[in-house]
Design an enzyme around this catalytic site. Structure first.
Site, mmCIF file in Angstrom:
data_model
loop_
_atom_site.group_PDB
_atom_site.id
_atom_site.type_symbol
_atom_site.label_atom_id
_atom_site.label_comp_id
_atom_site.label_asym_id
_atom_site.label_seq_id
_atom_site.Cartn_x
_atom_site.Cartn_y
_atom_site.Cartn_z
ATOM 1 N N GLU A 320 -1.712 48.126 7.306
ATOM 2 C CA GLU A 320 -2.088 49.301 6.975
ATOM 3 C C GLU A 320 -1.505 49.883 5.646
ATOM 4 O O GLU A 320 -2.105 50.737 5.009
ATOM 5 C CB GLU A 320 -1.254 50.215 8.241
ATOM 6 C CG GLU A 320 -2.130 51.579 8.290
ATOM 7 C CD GLU A 320 -1.902 52.358 9.502
ATOM 8 O OE1 GLU A 320 -2.592 52.340 10.330
ATOM 9 O OE2 GLU A 320 -0.742 53.180 9.569
ATOM 10 N N HIS A 349 1.572 24.987 21.285
ATOM 11 C CA HIS A 349 0.399 24.264 22.443
ATOM 12 C C HIS A 349 -0.701 25.214 22.262
ATOM 13 O O HIS A 349 -1.213 25.364 23.384
ATOM 14 C CB HIS A 349 1.296 24.618 23.649
ATOM 15 C CG HIS A 349 2.476 23.770 23.966
ATOM 16 N ND1 HIS A 349 2.616 22.430 23.990
ATOM 17 C CD2 HIS A 349 3.977 24.114 23.363
ATOM 18 C CE1 HIS A 349 3.811 22.033 23.848
ATOM 19 N NE2 HIS A 349 4.511 22.945 23.549
ATOM 20 N N LYS A 455 -11.958 57.016 13.032
ATOM 21 C CA LYS A 455 -11.520 58.324 14.126
ATOM 22 C C LYS A 455 -13.171 59.399 13.808
ATOM 23 O O LYS A 455 -13.411 59.743 14.898
ATOM 24 C CB LYS A 455 -10.678 59.003 13.540
ATOM 25 C CG LYS A 455 -9.297 58.194 13.591
ATOM 26 C CD LYS A 455 -8.076 58.905 13.389
ATOM 27 C CE LYS A 455 -6.728 57.951 13.338
ATOM 28 N NZ LYS A 455 -5.769 58.685 12.543
HETATM 29 O O1 LIG Z 1 1.647 59.359 14.975
HETATM 30 P P1 LIG Z 1 0.222 59.719 15.042
HETATM 31 O O2 LIG Z 1 -0.193 60.805 14.142
HETATM 32 O O3 LIG Z 1 -0.318 60.113 16.399
HETATM 33 O O4 LIG Z 1 -0.436 58.223 14.560
HETATM 34 C C1 LIG Z 1 -0.611 57.305 15.051
HETATM 35 C C2 LIG Z 1 -0.960 56.197 13.997
HETATM 36 O O5 LIG Z 1 -2.336 56.707 13.563
HETATM 37 C C3 LIG Z 1 -2.479 56.048 12.432
HETATM 38 O O6 LIG Z 1 -2.634 57.248 11.549
HETATM 39 C C4 LIG Z 1 -3.767 55.253 11.983
HETATM 40 O O7 LIG Z 1 -4.832 55.703 12.816
HETATM 41 C C5 LIG Z 1 -1.374 55.397 11.885
HETATM 42 O O8 LIG Z 1 -1.035 55.351 10.458
HETATM 43 C C6 LIG Z 1 -0.162 56.090 12.748
HETATM 44 O O9 LIG Z 1 0.749 55.258 13.126
#
Ligand SMILES: O=P(O)(O)OC[C@H]1O[C@](O)(CO)[C@@H](O)[C@@H]1O
Length: 538
Positions: A320, A349, A455
């Site tokens: 990331e 293995h 998302k």
């Molecule tokens: O802590 P949050 O805001 O729920 O985000 C969870 C995760 O989602 C992300 O934003 C990636 O979608 C990560 O960077 C982060 O750790």
């Protein structure tokens, strides 16, 4: 390549205070590689120092990057931040003590004995890794995890918790407070408590950004407590904030030692003398192995069961942070290093065959722990004069040698023992190495613009699903073709509508049925010719 002990001596870093070794002698540095890199490394040290002084190192999000202050609050640029770190740590520790002493108790049971942590990404991977790495019979509480939005996964964990749910404290963690997987996990947990007639709020705490949706929910519902997550701590570097410290303290782990180990590693990795800075050496080794362009994958092979989840944790931290389309100057660079791994000797293995004999698209990082097991456990000779631990070490050395013979790059990290302090040091090492590597290749390690696309697309699918359902329910009992459903849902994406229909029809609750169409075309045709309907109004 293996020019013997001199090369090993030249590239073996050792820190006695940390009980830590880094061996980069099996990286195929070309002669003078490190010397040539030195000016860029110096620039990287300066950039890291600027970041630690509180520069806005994440310009897109306009925020500072302060995870190093979490273990050295005196370095924070602002007294309010220093106080926030110290007071939050104090609150975390006293909350855990109150839970252990049953001064904070559940609604109907005499004490909390379990923790259910709900989070995802940086809000779960660190806690999961640390919990598994340091668990022992001395644990004060058992920690369970919801780290997805898989209904069967929720059921499986709840089944495992079983009758102990009334004595389970749920810790909901989300920096943004708006992550759907975590929201869903919380609602599923809430429903599980409600089925037992229990008030979820009396069993729940949150770690989240102040004023987030989740924070407001916790206030409105009167959760037991709330702990802050600050904008200057990124999710993937949040293990030493309340995100990781609260579950660790509840489990009964030595949180102070974890911070101490990370702080000690930070001290050495701030050095501007490359041969004294293991994070810089690690980053430089990555650069050499990958060509600074992600040409090779990072395979993490700890020879220790307790470190099995390290590769998952490091996967987020590295990928990331480094997986970026644009560099800091806005040029398209498609950067990154792919990370995978599990543990040795188990994977000898499984996939070590390919590492030795197959495609040369990786470099391995072995992680060794010298202390085989707690001394009070005694030891067993599995052969005269030989223990299981000797075999573990032998297998690591054998694989290192076998890969070296094939000209495959390897790095070895050796920890004297695995405990809270050395784990904190390991986390700090990788955090710093990622930061330095990003500087070397000129990218911003502290944002993640790429994850938003998935998302948004997922939300669009959910919105379309509601329209699909409405379209079918408007014609109860009538079989509709894919084209008809798509049109009625106001969509021009039949493929997405097909995915939605196929999923809906596999989950009977929504009443969507796949029905045979009429005529030879539907009989013989592709699944895209299937017909769909809702049989009865609900
Ligand atoms: O802590 P949050 O805001 O729920 O985000 C969870 C995760 O989602 C992300 O934003 C990636 O979608 C990560 O960077 C982060 O750790």
């Amino acid at each position: 390549m293996n020019d013997g002990l001199d090369r090993f001596r030249a590239h073996l870093y050792y820190d006695e205070r940390l009980g830590f070794w880094l061996d980069t002698s099996r990286i195929r540095w070309t002669e003078g590689f490190l010397d040539a890199l030195e000016p860029r490394l110096q620039a990287a040290y300066e950039a890291m120092a600027t970041l630690e002084r509180g520069a806005v190192a994440n310009p897109d999000e306009g925020r500072m990057v302060g995870h190093y202050w979490l273990r050295a609050p005196e370095l924070a640029p602002d007294p309010a931040i220093r106080d926030a770190i110290t007071s939050t740590l104090g609150r975390v520790l006293s909350f855990a003590e109150d839970v252990h002493a049953a001064r904070i108790r559940p609604e109907r049971a005499s004490r909390f004995r379990n923790v259910l942590l709900i989070g995802i990404g940086g809000s779960a991977l660190g806690p999961e890794f640390v919990s598994a790495a340091l668990t022992s019979p001395a644990d004060r509480m058992r920690v369970w995890f919801f780290d997805n939005t898989d209904p069967d996964g929720f059921d499986r964990t709840l089944d495992a918790i079983g009758d102990a749910l009334p004595e389970t404290l749920t810790v909901v963690i989300s920096k943004s407070g708006g992550t759907k997987e975590t929201r869903n996990g919380m609602l599923e947990a809430e429903a599980a408590y409600a089925r037992l007639g229990l008030d979820f709020a009396k069993h729940a705490v949150v770690v989240t950004g102040e004023g987030s949706e989740l924070d407001k929910h916790a206030v409105a519902r009167g959760f037991l407590d709330r702990f802050p997550m600050w904008d200057w701590v990124g999710g993937r570097t949040s293990e030493l904030s309340a995100v990781g410290l609260l579950p660790a303290a509840l489990q009964g782990l030595d949180v102070a030692d974890m911070l101490r180990g990370a702080r000690a590693m930070d001290e050495v990795t701030r050095s501007r003398v490359t041969r004294k800075n293991p994070a810089a050496q690690l980053a430089a080794a990555w650069l050499s192995a990958t060509g600074g362009a992600g040409k090779k994958d990072m395979v993490l092979l700890p020879y220790k069961d307790r470190l099995e989840l390290f590769s998952r944790y490091a996967q987020q931290l590295v990928m990331e942070s480094l997986g970026k389309r644009l560099d800091r100057n806005g040029r398209e660079v498609w950067q990154g290093i792919s990370v995978y791994g599990n543990k040795g000797s188990t994977d000898q293995h499984a996939y070590v065959q390919q590492l030795r004999d197959g495609v040369d698209n990786f470099f391995v990082t072995f992680i060794e722990v010298l202390l085989d097991r707690a001394p009070q456990r005694g030891d067993l000779d599995v052969e005269p004069g030989v223990t299981s631990g000797d075999y573990l070490s032998g297998f690591l050395q054998g694989t290192r040698r076998a890969l070296d013979e094939r000209g495959r790059d390897t790095i070895t990290i050796t920890l004297e023992a695995l405990d809270a302090a050395s784990l904190g040091a390991l986390l700090a090492l990788y955090e710093r190495a990622v930061g330095i590597y990003a500087e070397l290749v000129g990218i911003n390690a502290y944002h993640q613009p790429g994850v938003e696309a998935g998302k948004k697309a997922a939300q669009a699918v959910i919105d379309l699903e509601l329209r699909v359902l409405a379209a079918l329910r408007a014609k109860v009992g009538t079989a509709l073709s894919l084209a008809e459903v798509t049109a009625a849902a106001g969509s021009d994406e039949p493929e997405t509508v097909f995915w939605i229909l196929r999923h809906l029809s596999a989950n009977p609750r929504r009443g969507v049925l796949r029905v045979r169409g009429q005529g030879a075309e539907a009989e013989a045709g592709s699944p895209l010719d299937w017909m769909w309907m809702v049989a009865a109004a609900k």
